[in-house]
Design a protein around this motif. Structure first.
Motif, PDB file in Angstrom:
ATOM      1  N   VAL B 731      -9.992  32.280 -12.467  1.00 17.87           N
ATOM      2  CA  VAL B 731     -10.586  33.299 -11.625  1.00 17.87           C
ATOM      3  C   VAL B 731     -12.064  33.377 -11.988  1.00 17.87           C
ATOM      4  O   VAL B 731     -12.462  34.084 -12.912  1.00 17.87           O
ATOM      5  CB  VAL B 731      -9.884  34.655 -11.813  1.00 17.87           C
ATOM      6  N   VAL B 732     -12.827  32.585 -11.314  1.00 21.13           N
ATOM      7  CA  VAL B 732     -14.263  32.543 -11.615  1.00 21.13           C
ATOM      8  C   VAL B 732     -14.973  31.981 -10.392  1.00 21.13           C
ATOM      9  O   VAL B 732     -14.466  31.101  -9.698  1.00 21.13           O
ATOM     10  CB  VAL B 732     -14.537  31.692 -12.877  1.00 21.13           C
ATOM     11  N   SER B 733     -16.131  32.539 -10.097  1.00 18.36           N
ATOM     12  CA  SER B 733     -16.842  32.116  -8.892  1.00 18.36           C
ATOM     13  C   SER B 733     -17.699  30.891  -9.184  1.00 18.36           C
ATOM     14  O   SER B 733     -18.066  30.628 -10.329  1.00 18.36           O
ATOM     15  CB  SER B 733     -17.737  33.242  -8.380  1.00 18.36           C
ATOM     16  N   LYS B 734     -18.001  30.177  -8.123  1.00 14.71           N
ATOM     17  CA  LYS B 734     -18.870  29.010  -8.244  1.00 14.71           C
ATOM     18  C   LYS B 734     -20.227  29.425  -8.832  1.00 14.71           C
ATOM     19  O   LYS B 734     -20.785  28.730  -9.681  1.00 14.71           O
ATOM     20  CB  LYS B 734     -19.056  28.415  -6.843  1.00 14.71           C
ATOM     21  N   GLU B 735     -20.713  30.579  -8.399  1.00 15.46           N
ATOM     22  CA  GLU B 735     -22.023  31.042  -8.874  1.00 15.46           C
ATOM     23  C   GLU B 735     -22.013  31.200 -10.390  1.00 15.46           C
ATOM     24  O   GLU B 735     -22.953  30.811 -11.077  1.00 15.46           O
ATOM     25  CB  GLU B 735     -22.404  32.391  -8.242  1.00 15.46           C
ATOM     26  N   ASP B 736     -20.909  31.774 -10.894  1.00 10.13           N
ATOM     27  CA  ASP B 736     -20.824  31.992 -12.333  1.00 10.13           C
ATOM     28  C   ASP B 736     -20.766  30.664 -13.087  1.00 10.13           C
ATOM     29  O   ASP B 736     -21.341  30.523 -14.168  1.00 10.13           O
ATOM     30  CB  ASP B 736     -19.597  32.839 -12.686  1.00 10.13           C
TER      31      ASP B 736
END
Lengths: 298, 779
Positions: B731-736
């Protein structure tokens, strides 16, 4: 029966409870300046041009049905909206994902079939089908046809609407609707007219009528700085909603600028607004909780 | 929940210098080399273990209740040179000689620091429950009885095997007693009365469990930890399947609670400490990014591969297995969110709600937890010779390999490249990337290296099948595909049976540490490697499923439905790597129906391909073979390497590009949302497949809050009710992730599931990071 839609989103988690399939119809009779789905406003198909993906290969020009290619001696290598007759031939020819035809007629039975694919997910999550927009009630008969069939299959039906329609023409839809996501913008009619292009008189009148129907209601309010983010507006809304006996909750949606990008792809002008701060949102939420109305910030 | 002490230690661990090395192992291994040279294999093995365990430092760290650590130092330049040269000294020999010594070695990385007279490659589970209910003493007694029974034998290798085992048991017991002495010495020095009492209890525990069965939960965990330490850090036997910890620890927990000698909170703290210890001994590396400085440098034998802990699941007789200890393990995993250990939760229909929500909540918070489905696994395992009662006890070791702890052989594998038979079927059995296409001369298709590592690294050619110009339907193509799969598997079986015949001779009596704690080995005086255990499997890890499915879909549509191109023309284009028709490649890549979007006719090919694969696996499993093949859908991260031997494919994939990973759709091909992806995948006949991960990356906004948890648990539950096999999420965004690449110092604890293991994102190589970033993001 055919209806005009912009797209279908499966695993939709922000248009009603649980896991849902959301159908976005095309065509709206409001023109909210902050609209985050500008591609759903027009009642006709439109072309989205994702310029950043274009490699100027010229395939779209060759495929174009307005014979753009012949008249310009193939000098134009990119999509040009000025010549577009929205046949969608260019989108078919594009291999780089730079062009998309938004808006297609789809049979109500096909919607039912797609909705049924995720039936088990709805059951396990308390989800279902949402028809959103645009203004879904501009294609009421089509929506009713779908809802009647999905209801038979045990699917929970949610309708997202601004209710800017004639009550008598739409009221039978609520017999097959389990939940209405009611979009309210603002209580002051002058402000409402300025920013959405229409009066809120009919909307609020219909909302009152809706509250007497046998259907759950979630009210959704986009919160836009300098437009409707006042204590007065939210308190007035809360007072207005006080008598709604099947109101489940109020959802406050802080403005975001996703719609701007889409407007650019559509070749449309758009206006920038500002997002209220978290503190502001919390304070506005309190306007509802003070009147014992459950409110959440989405 | 996590004590300040452990929190601080974790913080320090993240900043650990990757050069820190448990150098004593290397030092004493070198010292011991000449000492026992005269002995035969097993006694020498035992003596080597004994020597190292006698000499390495034992010490306890402040506040800790579970003890057992290794002393890490920064090697001097001279020491480093010596340590690094060992691998060459031992293994820079012809491959045939390597085979004679160790038969099988997983990857060259695993040869490092492993001496030819003292090696184990781990990837195995032990008789954990026996260890805890009987104690080390009984294992030794069993070996002594076995020795009595064969007094009259002429087969010295059997006697020596048992003698070696007995030395190992004693060495471990003595090592634990050294800890008792050490704790005893601390008591005097300690000023706090509370800690003094604690230390007295610890000393008593060490003395007791050095030979006897543990009397409570604390002693049970302490014994497990000592065994782990010896196995992983000294013997190099890591990547353990800990088996069903919640099941075999529950009786201790229950008895302790009833006696009033333990609270729930204390139990949780012990488990947290056990988790912490598992992570503490790991090097701060990502072993699958072999190009990374830290991995290249490392002198450890088992640097970061995880141990697997199995939680939940059905008990024999189909009874629900979740208990209070299951809850504690999930709480510990969630509280720590460490890379190791790797927790596998076994789902079953009707699993307790409170537990299920707890699992999903921890997963959306990026704890190292994955879920497997009992409803398919138990049935599937029985198809490959596992008895029903044993099938209920299944677990895994890394990466995602099914295992019955204590009853089964260690890892042997074949990464079967599903895209290869496709290329062969399209080319009458010839391989466009191969120089030598004489099918009849394919005496031994698989090179020795490929057999020993279990990876197809060469562009093999196949058997003659129908020319494409004669193919009239998809059935013709799929039939040719089946013939190629059959050919490749038959050739593999032929080749490894020859290997096994020789290995049996070479291996006789060559003990490995794990032989001491398996069922059948000691009783029958035979190593697991030679057939001592009840089950022997070669994990046949099918890779590239979506590449083949998407290709089949493309051929069906273009050639047989639309008839816009003939199959001959298409193959010609493929052999040209699409150079003569780049538009076709773009169209196939970007505008064609792909697996993972819930499209019936496309997904139907996934069913067909998996059935073909499983049919053919079953064909090459015969009763007379010691090892049977057991199919999984798992590529780990080798899908990059595997792509390198594959010509262009009809899905628009270029020559030598990556093939699809594990169970997943081709990279970025799933564009229809999570439910569509899960619906596609759950159509695969998982009642024939025994493992392999489905990686899903989800944007945090989709699973936030109460609603998000509801959505996630429902998505997973539906998938498993529909008979999906496994899920693991990030659960992690591409941005992060992009931000983490830029500012690694801010993201040092960002732990991600890679395939069969977790890694800290910033410790991964750039290539592995980019792969993770390009996975489809579910909103």
């Amino acid at each position: 029966m055919l209806g005009l839609i912009s797209r279908i989103q499966r695993f939709s988690v922000s248009d009603g409870p649980g896991i849902r399939t959301t159908v976005f119809v095309k065509g709206c009779n409001l023109r909210c300046m902050w609209c985050h789905n500008p591609e759903t406003q027009n009642t006709k198909p439109e072309m989205m041009f994702y310029e950043q993906n274009c490699v100027s290969c010229g395939k779209c020009v060759k495929a174009c049905s307005t014979s753009l290619g012949d008249t310009t001696d193939n000098k134009i290598k990119r999509f040009d909206r000025n010549y577009c007759d929205i046949s969608g031939a260019c989108a078919d020819s594009c291999l780089h994902g730079a062009l998309e035809l938004i808006g297609r007629d789809i049979d109500s039975d096909e919607i039912v079939d797609i909705a049924l694919k995720d039936l088990k997910y709805y059951k396990n999550s308390g989800g279902g089908l949402t028809i959103s927009g645009g203004e879904a009630l501009l294609q009421k008969e089509w929506v009713k046809d779908i809802f009647t069939k999905t209801k038979e299959k045990g699917i929970h039906n949610a309708l997202d609407t601004a209710l800017n329609v004639k009550w008598d023409e739409v009221k039978d839809i609520f017999q097959v609707t389990d939940l209405v996501l009611l979009d309210l913008k603002c209580m002051d009619d002058t402000v409402h007219q300025y920013y959405t292009g229409v009066s809120n008189e009919q909307i609020l009148d219909n909302a009152q009528k809706l509250s007497r129907e046998d259907v759950d209601i979630i009210v959704r309010i986009p919160v836009i700085m300098g437009v409707n983010d006042t204590h007065a507006n939210m308190s007035a809304t809360a007072t207005f909603l006080n008598s709604f006996r099947r109101l489940k909750q109020v959802e406050l949606l802080p403005y975001h600028s996703f719609g701007m990008e889409k407007s650019r792809y559509l070749g449309k002008e758009s206006r920038v607004f500002e997002t209220p701060t978290n503190e502001r949102m919390t304070a506005l939420k309190d306007c509802f909780t003070k009147k014992n109305i459950k409110a959440i910030i989405v | 929940m996590v004590s300040e002490g452990i929190k601080n230690k974790i913080e320090q661990w993240f900043d650990k210098d990757y050069r820190l090395t448990f150098y004593e192992r290397i030092q004493y291994l070198i010292e011991s080399e000449p000492l026992f040279e005269e002995l035969s294999y097993a006694p020498r093995y035992g003596k080597t273990l004994e020597y190292i365990l006698k000499n390495i430092s034992v010490f306890i760290q402040p506040e800790e209740k579970l003890i057992g650590s290794v002393k890490e130092v920064l090697p001097t330049d001279e020491e480093y040179k010596i340590g690094a040269a060992l691998t060459d000294n031992w293994w820079n020999i012809p491959l045939e000689e390597v085979q004679e010594k160790i038969s099988w070695f997983y990857s060259y990385g695993w040869l490092k620091r492993r001496a030819p007279w003292f090696y184990s490659f781990g990837h195995i589970g032990l008789l954990w429950e026996d260890m805890l209910t009987k104690g080390l003493g009984e294992f030794k007694q069993k070996a002594e009885i076995s020795l009595q029974q064969i007094k009259e034998t002429d087969d010295m290798s059997k006697t020596e095997f048992l003698e070696g085992a007995i030395i190992c048991y004693d060495a471990i017991s003595q090592f634990i007693l050294r800890y008792a002495e050490c704790v005893g010495g601390e008591i005097e020095k300690c000023s706090s009365e509370t800690r003094k009492n604690e230390l007295r209890r610890m000393e008593d525990a060490c003395r007791h469990i050095s030979y006897n069965a543990p009397r409570n939960l604390y002693e049970a965990l302490q014994l497990l930890w000592f065994i782990t330490l010896v196995f992983m850090k000294v013997a190099g036997c890591g990547v353990l399947d800990y088996g069903r910890m919640d099941q075999y620890l529950y009786p201790f927990f229950k008895a302790d609670i009833e006696k009033g000698i333990l609270t729930r909170k204390e139990a949780l703290n012990l488990i947290i400490e056990f988790f912490y210890k598992n992570n503490e001994i790991m090097a701060p590396t990502d072993h699958m990014s072999q190009e990374n400085e830290a991995v290249l440098y490392s002198l450890e034998v088992a640097y970061d591969d995880p141990n697997y802990i199995i939680i939940g699941g059905l008990l024999e007789g189909h009874k629900p297995g979740v208990n209070e200890v299951s809850h504690l393990f999930i709480e510990a995993a969630h509280a720590l969110k460490l890379r190791n250990p790797f927790v596998v939760v076994r789902y079953y229909d009707g699993i307790e709600d409170a537990f299920w929500y707890k699992v999903c909540d921890a997963m959306r918070d990026n704890a190292t937890i994955v879920i497997y489905n009992d409803m398919t696994m138990i049935e599937a395992l029985q198809k490959y010779g596992i008895e029903k009662s044993d099938a209920y006890e299944y677990g895994f070791y890394g990466c995602n390999d099914p295992h019955i702890a204590g009853k089964q052989s260690g890892l042997r594998q074949l990464w079967f490249n599903l895209a290869l038979p496709l290329v062969l079927a399209l080319n009458e059995g010839k391989n466009p990337l191969s120089q030598d296409n004489n099918q009849e001369s394919n005496e031994s298709l698989y090179t020795l290296e490929d057999r020993m590592i279990g990876l197809m690294t060469q562009s093999y050619s196949g058997t003659k099948t129908m020319p494409v110009k004669e193919m009239k339907s998809m059935d013709d193509l799929l039939n040719a595909y089946r013939m190629q799969v059959r050919f490749l598997l038959e050739k593999y079986r032929e080749a490894i049976e020859k290997d096994f015949a020789m290995e049996k001779k070479w291996n006789k009596g060559r003990i490995r540490i794990e032989d001491c704690f398996l069922e059948g080995t000691i009783e029958d005086q035979i190593t697991w490697n030679d057939g001592g255990t009840k089950y022997h499997h070669i994990i046949a890890q099918a890779s590239g499923l979506a590449t083949v499915v998407d290709s089949a879909a493309a051929v069906k549509k273009l050639v047989f439905d639309e008839k816009s191109i003939t199959l001959e023309e298409l193959v010609d284009t493929l052999n040209n790597n699409y150079q003569n028709n780049p538009n076709l490649q773009m169209k196939l890549k970007n505008k064609s129906e792909k697996f993972g979007n819930d499209i019936e006719w496309v997904d139907a090919f996934a069913v067909q391909i998996v059935n073909i694969y499983c049919d053919e696996i079953e064909r090459v499993n015969k009763k007379e073979y010691t090892y049977s093949l057991i199919p999984t859908l798992s590529s780990d991260r080798a899908f990059t390497t595997m792509g390198e031997i594959i010509d262009a494919t009809p899905d628009g994939r270029g020559k030598c590009d990556i093939i699809s990973e594990n169970q997943s759709p081709s990279l970025g091909a799933d564009q229809n949302g999570l439910t569509a992806l899960l619906n596609s995948v759950s159509k695969i006949p998982f009642n024939r497949i025994t493992g392999g991960p489905l990686n899903i990356r989800i944007h945090p906004s989709a699973v936030k809050g109460e609603k998000g948890l509801e959505v996630l648990q429902a998505a997973f539950k539906t998938f498993f009710e529909d008979r999906g096999l496994q899920v693991q999420i990030n659960v992690v965004s591409k941005e992060d992730l992009l931000e983490a690449q830029k500012r690694p110092e801010k993201y040092k604890n960002l732990c991600v599931r890679v395939t069969g293991y977790s890694a800290y994102f910033v410790q991964m190589g750039k290539k592995a990071q980019d792969e993770l970033i390009s996975r489809t993001e579910m909103h």
